[in-house]
Design a protein around this motif. Sequence first.
Motif, PDB file in Angstrom:
ATOM      1  N   PHE A  56     -20.362  24.701   2.488  1.00 39.02           N
ATOM      2  CA  PHE A  56     -19.117  25.081   2.449  1.00 39.02           C
ATOM      3  C   PHE A  56     -18.172  24.262   3.145  1.00 39.02           C
ATOM      4  N   TRP A  57     -18.670  23.287   4.165  1.00 43.13           N
ATOM      5  CA  TRP A  57     -17.483  22.650   4.745  1.00 43.13           C
ATOM      6  C   TRP A  57     -17.111  21.237   3.845  1.00 43.13           C
ATOM      7  N   PRO A  58     -15.900  20.847   3.748  1.00 39.99           N
ATOM      8  CA  PRO A  58     -15.376  19.692   3.115  1.00 39.99           C
ATOM      9  C   PRO A  58     -16.004  18.460   3.902  1.00 39.99           C
ATOM     10  N   LYS A  59     -16.450  17.658   3.116  1.00 39.24           N
ATOM     11  CA  LYS A  59     -16.825  16.171   3.690  1.00 39.24           C
ATOM     12  C   LYS A  59     -16.189  15.658   4.987  1.00 39.24           C
ATOM     13  N   TRP A  60     -14.970  15.600   4.970  1.00 34.09           N
ATOM     14  CA  TRP A  60     -14.177  15.303   6.127  1.00 34.09           C
ATOM     15  C   TRP A  60     -14.657  15.791   7.318  1.00 34.09           C
ATOM     16  N   ARG A  61     -14.756  17.305   7.329  1.00 34.62           N
ATOM     17  CA  ARG A  61     -15.077  18.020   8.641  1.00 34.62           C
ATOM     18  C   ARG A  61     -16.307  17.782   8.916  1.00 34.62           C
ATOM     19  N   LEU A  62     -17.497  17.880   7.957  1.00 36.23           N
ATOM     20  CA  LEU A  62     -18.884  17.627   8.369  1.00 36.23           C
ATOM     21  C   LEU A  62     -18.864  16.029   9.180  1.00 36.23           C
ATOM     22  N   ARG A  63     -18.032  15.158   8.730  1.00 32.61           N
ATOM     23  CA  ARG A  63     -18.297  13.891   9.246  1.00 32.61           C
ATOM     24  C   ARG A  63     -18.089  13.734  10.478  1.00 32.61           C
ATOM     25  N   ARG A  64     -17.212  14.733  11.027  1.00 29.64           N
ATOM     26  CA  ARG A  64     -16.741  14.627  12.611  1.00 29.64           C
ATOM     27  C   ARG A  64     -17.823  15.363  13.233  1.00 29.64           C
ATOM     28  N   LEU A  65     -18.831  15.807  12.621  1.00 28.02           N
ATOM     29  CA  LEU A  65     -19.888  16.668  13.472  1.00 28.02           C
ATOM     30  C   LEU A  65     -21.243  15.899  14.034  1.00 28.02           C
TER      31      LEU A  65
ATOM     32  N   LYS B  44     -22.490  19.988  20.803  1.00 28.44           N
ATOM     33  CA  LYS B  44     -21.695  18.831  20.770  1.00 28.44           C
ATOM     34  C   LYS B  44     -22.390  18.134  19.459  1.00 28.44           C
ATOM     35  N   GLY B  45     -22.857  18.825  18.462  1.00 30.63           N
ATOM     36  CA  GLY B  45     -23.138  18.211  17.253  1.00 30.63           C
ATOM     37  C   GLY B  45     -24.468  17.411  16.839  1.00 30.63           C
ATOM     38  N   TYR B  46     -24.743  16.613  16.348  1.00 33.52           N
ATOM     39  CA  TYR B  46     -25.922  16.224  15.714  1.00 33.52           C
ATOM     40  C   TYR B  46     -26.086  14.706  15.912  1.00 33.52           C
ATOM     41  N   GLU B  47     -27.329  14.206  15.740  1.00 32.32           N
ATOM     42  CA  GLU B  47     -27.652  12.781  15.682  1.00 32.32           C
ATOM     43  C   GLU B  47     -28.580  12.776  14.472  1.00 32.32           C
ATOM     44  N   LEU B  48     -28.338  11.782  13.521  1.00 35.46           N
ATOM     45  CA  LEU B  48     -29.001  11.560  12.522  1.00 35.46           C
ATOM     46  C   LEU B  48     -29.684  10.045  12.493  1.00 35.46           C
ATOM     47  N   ILE B  49     -30.959   9.937  12.270  1.00 41.08           N
ATOM     48  CA  ILE B  49     -31.540   8.743  12.539  1.00 41.08           C
ATOM     49  C   ILE B  49     -32.361   8.189  11.217  1.00 41.08           C
ATOM     50  N   ILE B  50     -32.156   7.376  10.461  1.00 43.75           N
ATOM     51  CA  ILE B  50     -32.943   6.836   9.459  1.00 43.75           C
ATOM     52  C   ILE B  50     -33.817   5.840  10.082  1.00 43.75           C
ATOM     53  N   HIS B  51     -35.280   5.989  10.018  1.00 42.86           N
ATOM     54  CA  HIS B  51     -36.397   5.228  10.796  1.00 42.86           C
ATOM     55  C   HIS B  51     -36.647   3.911   9.950  1.00 42.86           C
ATOM     56  N   PRO B  52     -37.215   2.898  10.484  1.00 40.84           N
ATOM     57  CA  PRO B  52     -37.544   1.713   9.536  1.00 40.84           C
ATOM     58  C   PRO B  52     -38.751   2.296   8.538  1.00 40.84           C
ATOM     59  N   PRO B  53     -38.790   1.654   7.375  1.00 34.35           N
ATOM     60  CA  PRO B  53     -39.963   2.077   6.620  1.00 34.35           C
ATOM     61  C   PRO B  53     -41.235   1.956   6.886  1.00 34.35           C
ATOM     62  N   PHE B  54     -42.124   2.828   6.446  1.00 35.86           N
ATOM     63  CA  PHE B  54     -43.539   2.389   6.959  1.00 35.86           C
ATOM     64  C   PHE B  54     -44.031   1.095   6.357  1.00 35.86           C
ATOM     65  N   GLU B  55     -44.690   0.408   7.097  1.00 35.39           N
ATOM     66  CA  GLU B  55     -45.339  -0.949   6.773  1.00 35.39           C
ATOM     67  C   GLU B  55     -46.492  -0.685   6.043  1.00 35.39           C
ATOM     68  N   ASN B  56     -47.107  -1.627   5.094  1.00 32.09           N
ATOM     69  CA  ASN B  56     -48.501  -1.513   4.851  1.00 32.09           C
ATOM     70  C   ASN B  56     -48.919  -0.068   4.322  1.00 32.09           C
ATOM     71  N   TYR B  57     -48.003   0.574   3.701  1.00 28.53           N
ATOM     72  CA  TYR B  57     -48.216   2.015   3.323  1.00 28.53           C
ATOM     73  C   TYR B  57     -47.974   1.858   1.794  1.00 28.53           C
ATOM     74  N   PRO B  58     -48.993   2.553   0.983  1.00 30.59           N
ATOM     75  CA  PRO B  58     -50.184   3.120   1.250  1.00 30.59           C
ATOM     76  C   PRO B  58     -51.321   2.270   1.344  1.00 30.59           C
ATOM     77  N   THR B  59     -52.398   2.544   1.798  1.00 29.00           N
ATOM     78  CA  THR B  59     -53.434   1.853   2.150  1.00 29.00           C
ATOM     79  C   THR B  59     -54.580   1.716   1.097  1.00 29.00           C
ATOM     80  N   GLY B  60     -54.415   2.927   0.345  1.00 24.51           N
ATOM     81  CA  GLY B  60     -55.521   3.376  -0.639  1.00 24.51           C
ATOM     82  C   GLY B  60     -56.514   4.292   0.257  1.00 24.51           C
ATOM     83  N   ASP B  61     -56.372   4.589   1.305  1.00 28.28           N
ATOM     84  CA  ASP B  61     -57.571   5.496   1.959  1.00 28.28           C
ATOM     85  C   ASP B  61     -56.648   6.829   2.261  1.00 28.28           C
ATOM     86  N   GLU B  62     -57.150   7.870   1.434  1.00 27.39           N
ATOM     87  CA  GLU B  62     -56.281   9.112   1.544  1.00 27.39           C
ATOM     88  C   GLU B  62     -56.200   9.568   2.822  1.00 27.39           C
ATOM     89  N   TYR B  63     -57.399   9.445   3.644  1.00 27.58           N
ATOM     90  CA  TYR B  63     -57.389  10.215   4.998  1.00 27.58           C
ATOM     91  C   TYR B  63     -56.502   9.524   5.796  1.00 27.58           C
TER      92      TYR B  63
END
Length: 305
Positions: free
Chosen positions: A96-105, A247-266
């Motif tokens: 329900f918050w407008p995007k401008w208000r959420l962006r400040r958080l 004090k709000g939130y931190e959002l982190i987008i991490h680096p992509p997995f490398e060499n995934y998938p390997t073909g080994d389910e486990y």
Amino acid sequence: MQPPVFTRALLAPRYWPAWFGVAVWFLLAQLPYRIQFYLPHLLIPYLKRNKKRLNQAQTNLRLCFPELSDKEREDLLYETLYSTAMAIFETGIAWFWPKWRLRRLFSISGVEHVEAALKDGQGALLLSMHFTTLDIGSAMLGLYVNYDGMYRPHRNKVYDYMQKVRREAYAPGGTAFSRDNVRGMISRLRQGRMIWYAPDRDLGEKISVFVPFFGVQTATVTATAQFARLGRAKIIPFTQKRLPNGKGYELIIHPPFENYPTGDEYEDALRVSKFMEDEIRKIPGQYFWAQPRFKTRPEGEPRLY
């Protein structure tokens, strides 16, 4: 993709209490964030009345943190209950918050990892997990990343309608898929779309392998690797953290997995499980522990709940 449709059937008297609840939810969401941050303490006694969920949380914390004292686990349980109650308010903010208000958080980092995938024309699974901040984190992500999502249809038709409408509003042009729409997800990934995906649910042994999660053999879905392979997609994890003292939130987008998938389910399932465990250990009180994460047991092991 068709948008969610409002029908006159949703105005039937049996749904009036649900619409009243939505109205109250909307009004609560208009309160200053600092007030909403402290209100969840008032709801904790009511959450404790749900003995089934309380038992699941207590059992999970005992299994996953055997090194903690009883007092430390009790403190962590309280923090978990607070986070679960806070999720009610955070979902209201997300809806329900407008995007401008959420962006400040919040602050965000790692958007360049998504931009690189888009530049290459490659889709990605935005790997998430069931932190209690799930909805507000997804809304924050949608301010910077256009993505599709997954959701579980709800039995209450009003809530189901609102959930789909509001979640699709997180990212303009995004679609909220039912989690069993595998064909639709793979098609969108091949088109270069980003798709929100959280695989930390016990969906049974048939579509899972047992890998360690906090030292417990846990049924972990193999679909993550299958989606990446069939959709020719990257795995780009993201996490969000609620900061102390309102004090709000931190959002982190991490680096992509490398060499995934390997073909080994486990090994592929183990890598996802290890990533989730590492992130949960950083903020264990913000994870949704009140779920039967260890319901499915390896052959010969007793039930845990």
